[in-house]
Design a protein around this motif. Sequence first.
Motif, PDB file in Angstrom:
ATOM      1  N   ASP A   1      55.688  49.979  77.556  1.00 39.25           N
ATOM      2  CA  ASP A   1      54.150  50.490  77.250  1.00 39.25           C
ATOM      3  C   ASP A   1      53.759  49.313  75.995  1.00 39.25           C
ATOM      4  O   ASP A   1      52.404  48.747  75.881  1.00 39.25           O
ATOM      5  CB  ASP A   1      53.955  51.735  76.549  1.00 39.25           C
ATOM      6  CG  ASP A   1      53.964  52.713  77.935  1.00 39.25           C
ATOM      7  OD1 ASP A   1      53.717  52.369  79.023  1.00 39.25           O
ATOM      8  OD2 ASP A   1      54.387  53.994  77.557  1.00 39.25           O
ATOM      9  N   ARG A   2      54.575  49.319  74.968  1.00 39.01           N
ATOM     10  CA  ARG A   2      54.256  48.182  73.607  1.00 39.01           C
ATOM     11  C   ARG A   2      54.372  46.740  74.313  1.00 39.01           C
ATOM     12  O   ARG A   2      53.211  46.161  73.686  1.00 39.01           O
ATOM     13  CB  ARG A   2      55.416  48.365  72.755  1.00 39.01           C
ATOM     14  CG  ARG A   2      55.677  49.856  72.185  1.00 39.01           C
ATOM     15  CD  ARG A   2      56.541  49.945  70.935  1.00 39.01           C
ATOM     16  NE  ARG A   2      56.704  51.164  70.413  1.00 39.01           N
ATOM     17  CZ  ARG A   2      57.648  52.144  70.726  1.00 39.01           C
ATOM     18  NH1 ARG A   2      58.376  51.666  71.696  1.00 39.01           N
ATOM     19  NH2 ARG A   2      57.670  53.297  70.187  1.00 39.01           N
TER      20      ARG A   2
ATOM     21  N   LEU B   1      50.564  55.026  75.852  1.00 39.79           N
ATOM     22  CA  LEU B   1      51.775  54.934  74.772  1.00 39.79           C
ATOM     23  C   LEU B   1      51.730  56.274  74.192  1.00 39.79           C
ATOM     24  O   LEU B   1      52.757  56.935  73.888  1.00 39.79           O
ATOM     25  CB  LEU B   1      51.559  53.695  73.775  1.00 39.79           C
ATOM     26  CG  LEU B   1      52.262  53.683  72.892  1.00 39.79           C
ATOM     27  CD1 LEU B   1      53.979  53.518  73.125  1.00 39.79           C
ATOM     28  CD2 LEU B   1      52.165  52.431  71.831  1.00 39.79           C
ATOM     29  N   LYS B   2      50.548  56.557  73.662  1.00 41.97           N
ATOM     30  CA  LYS B   2      50.451  57.965  72.932  1.00 41.97           C
ATOM     31  C   LYS B   2      50.952  59.040  73.604  1.00 41.97           C
ATOM     32  O   LYS B   2      51.662  59.928  73.230  1.00 41.97           O
ATOM     33  CB  LYS B   2      49.072  58.396  72.373  1.00 41.97           C
ATOM     34  CG  LYS B   2      48.670  57.108  71.257  1.00 41.97           C
ATOM     35  CD  LYS B   2      49.509  57.072  69.919  1.00 41.97           C
ATOM     36  CE  LYS B   2      49.140  55.936  69.171  1.00 41.97           C
ATOM     37  NZ  LYS B   2      50.047  55.986  67.831  1.00 41.97           N
TER      38      LYS B   2
ATOM     39  N   LEU C   1      58.603  53.616  76.955  1.00 41.17           N
ATOM     40  CA  LEU C   1      57.920  53.278  75.596  1.00 41.17           C
ATOM     41  C   LEU C   1      58.020  51.728  75.332  1.00 41.17           C
ATOM     42  O   LEU C   1      57.015  51.001  74.821  1.00 41.17           O
ATOM     43  CB  LEU C   1      58.118  54.091  74.585  1.00 41.17           C
ATOM     44  CG  LEU C   1      58.188  55.483  74.596  1.00 41.17           C
ATOM     45  CD1 LEU C   1      58.901  56.183  73.431  1.00 41.17           C
ATOM     46  CD2 LEU C   1      56.730  55.811  74.596  1.00 41.17           C
TER      47      LEU C   1
ATOM     48  N   LYS D   1      54.114  62.441  63.112  1.00 43.54           N
ATOM     49  CA  LYS D   1      55.068  62.685  63.832  1.00 43.54           C
ATOM     50  C   LYS D   1      56.555  62.752  63.224  1.00 43.54           C
ATOM     51  O   LYS D   1      56.962  61.824  62.347  1.00 43.54           O
ATOM     52  CB  LYS D   1      55.016  61.295  64.702  1.00 43.54           C
ATOM     53  CG  LYS D   1      56.234  61.153  65.667  1.00 43.54           C
ATOM     54  CD  LYS D   1      55.782  60.123  66.587  1.00 43.54           C
ATOM     55  CE  LYS D   1      55.850  58.754  65.924  1.00 43.54           C
ATOM     56  NZ  LYS D   1      55.882  57.554  66.580  1.00 43.54           N
TER      57      LYS D   1
ATOM     58  N   GLU E   1      62.580  56.038  76.597  1.00 41.19           N
ATOM     59  CA  GLU E   1      62.576  55.050  75.521  1.00 41.19           C
ATOM     60  C   GLU E   1      62.324  53.638  76.481  1.00 41.19           C
ATOM     61  O   GLU E   1      61.700  52.600  75.907  1.00 41.19           O
ATOM     62  CB  GLU E   1      64.014  54.727  75.127  1.00 41.19           C
ATOM     63  CG  GLU E   1      64.382  56.041  74.147  1.00 41.19           C
ATOM     64  CD  GLU E   1      65.964  56.149  73.845  1.00 41.19           C
ATOM     65  OE1 GLU E   1      66.338  55.294  74.089  1.00 41.19           O
ATOM     66  OE2 GLU E   1      66.072  56.593  72.875  1.00 41.19           O
TER      67      GLU E   1
ATOM     68  N   TYR F   1      57.884  62.252  74.973  1.00 40.90           N
ATOM     69  CA  TYR F   1      59.191  61.888  74.382  1.00 40.90           C
ATOM     70  C   TYR F   1      59.599  62.825  73.267  1.00 40.90           C
ATOM     71  O   TYR F   1      60.873  63.481  73.265  1.00 40.90           O
ATOM     72  CB  TYR F   1      59.141  60.310  73.910  1.00 40.90           C
ATOM     73  CG  TYR F   1      60.665  59.957  73.142  1.00 40.90           C
ATOM     74  CD1 TYR F   1      61.517  59.635  74.054  1.00 40.90           C
ATOM     75  CD2 TYR F   1      60.500  59.806  71.981  1.00 40.90           C
ATOM     76  CE1 TYR F   1      62.941  59.236  73.693  1.00 40.90           C
ATOM     77  CE2 TYR F   1      62.089  59.222  71.276  1.00 40.90           C
ATOM     78  CZ  TYR F   1      63.145  59.061  72.270  1.00 40.90           C
ATOM     79  OH  TYR F   1      64.156  58.477  71.797  1.00 40.90           O
ATOM     80  N   LEU F   2      58.639  62.935  72.515  1.00 42.29           N
ATOM     81  CA  LEU F   2      58.955  64.109  71.245  1.00 42.29           C
ATOM     82  C   LEU F   2      59.207  65.574  71.809  1.00 42.29           C
ATOM     83  O   LEU F   2      60.070  66.466  71.317  1.00 42.29           O
ATOM     84  CB  LEU F   2      57.792  64.111  70.310  1.00 42.29           C
ATOM     85  CG  LEU F   2      57.552  62.810  69.434  1.00 42.29           C
ATOM     86  CD1 LEU F   2      56.283  63.004  68.546  1.00 42.29           C
ATOM     87  CD2 LEU F   2      58.711  62.773  68.635  1.00 42.29           C
TER      88      LEU F   2
ATOM     89  N   HIS G   1      53.112  59.097  76.453  1.00 42.32           N
ATOM     90  CA  HIS G   1      54.559  58.842  76.567  1.00 42.32           C
ATOM     91  C   HIS G   1      55.257  59.157  75.356  1.00 42.32           C
ATOM     92  O   HIS G   1      56.381  59.684  75.364  1.00 42.32           O
ATOM     93  CB  HIS G   1      54.645  57.483  76.920  1.00 42.32           C
ATOM     94  CG  HIS G   1      54.166  57.133  78.284  1.00 42.32           C
ATOM     95  ND1 HIS G   1      54.083  55.825  78.976  1.00 42.32           N
ATOM     96  CD2 HIS G   1      54.159  58.109  79.296  1.00 42.32           C
ATOM     97  CE1 HIS G   1      53.633  55.977  80.159  1.00 42.32           C
ATOM     98  NE2 HIS G   1      53.617  57.375  80.679  1.00 42.32           N
ATOM     99  N   GLU G   2      54.757  58.825  74.163  1.00 35.41           N
ATOM    100  CA  GLU G   2      55.590  59.329  72.853  1.00 35.41           C
ATOM    101  C   GLU G   2      55.469  60.951  72.484  1.00 35.41           C
ATOM    102  O   GLU G   2      56.369  61.249  72.254  1.00 35.41           O
ATOM    103  CB  GLU G   2      54.726  58.543  71.596  1.00 35.41           C
ATOM    104  CG  GLU G   2      54.937  57.062  71.461  1.00 35.41           C
ATOM    105  CD  GLU G   2      54.294  56.590  70.259  1.00 35.41           C
ATOM    106  OE1 GLU G   2      53.326  57.125  69.889  1.00 35.41           O
ATOM    107  OE2 GLU G   2      54.525  55.401  70.068  1.00 35.41           O
TER     108      GLU G   2
END
Length: 207
Positions: A144-145, A186-187, A141, A18, A138, A193-194, A189-190
């Motif tokens: 999510d965490r 979470l993955k 995320l 990533k 953001e 986001y990317l 959404h990441e």
Amino acid sequence: SLSSFMGEPISDLSLLQKPAVKDLLWAPTPEEYAHFSLKRAQLAQQQRWLKRTRLPVVTAYGQLGYGNPGYNMLRDEFDTFYRFGLRLKWQPWDWKEGRRKQEVVEQQSLLVDLEEETFRVNTGRLLQQLDSELLRFEETLALDRELIALRKAIEETSAQQLQKGQITTATYLRDLDDRMEAEVNLKLHELEYLQLLTRKYLNGHEG
């Protein structure tokens, strides 16, 4: 496949990393801006050429030879001859054709300015929209965490309760599934986001 998208062979065993967010927040000047600059340079060159065509042109010429007759046409003998001089070429009146051509170039220059401004405004609006979406992701995320931390605590508590026989295996598996689902979200959404960061990179970065 990823190989088709990248246009180069990628092994199934390759490990994808990533990228850091800071590496995606900078972008080179979009090619469209370079296109506008090149177009302006071409139009400026046309304007300079049109101005030069209205100026008088003076050229020098010379001729040197040997023959019969020579420079004196009345003498029947071989002799050298030469001739030097200046030529003047000037067209003071072209029925306004030059002015019309200059007006066309000026209109084209204004059109390039308008196209660049339109592109800049549209790009700015798109970047603002992407910035808003990035801020929203953001926040997502971060939630999510927090949810993963909560699900992990619940799953660990359920594991201890299962060992003591206080809950059933089905109850523990449900808590384990909830934790795994939170991690998958979470993955995902990441990844989204990317993708947004990549869109912003490709459209240029202002700030």
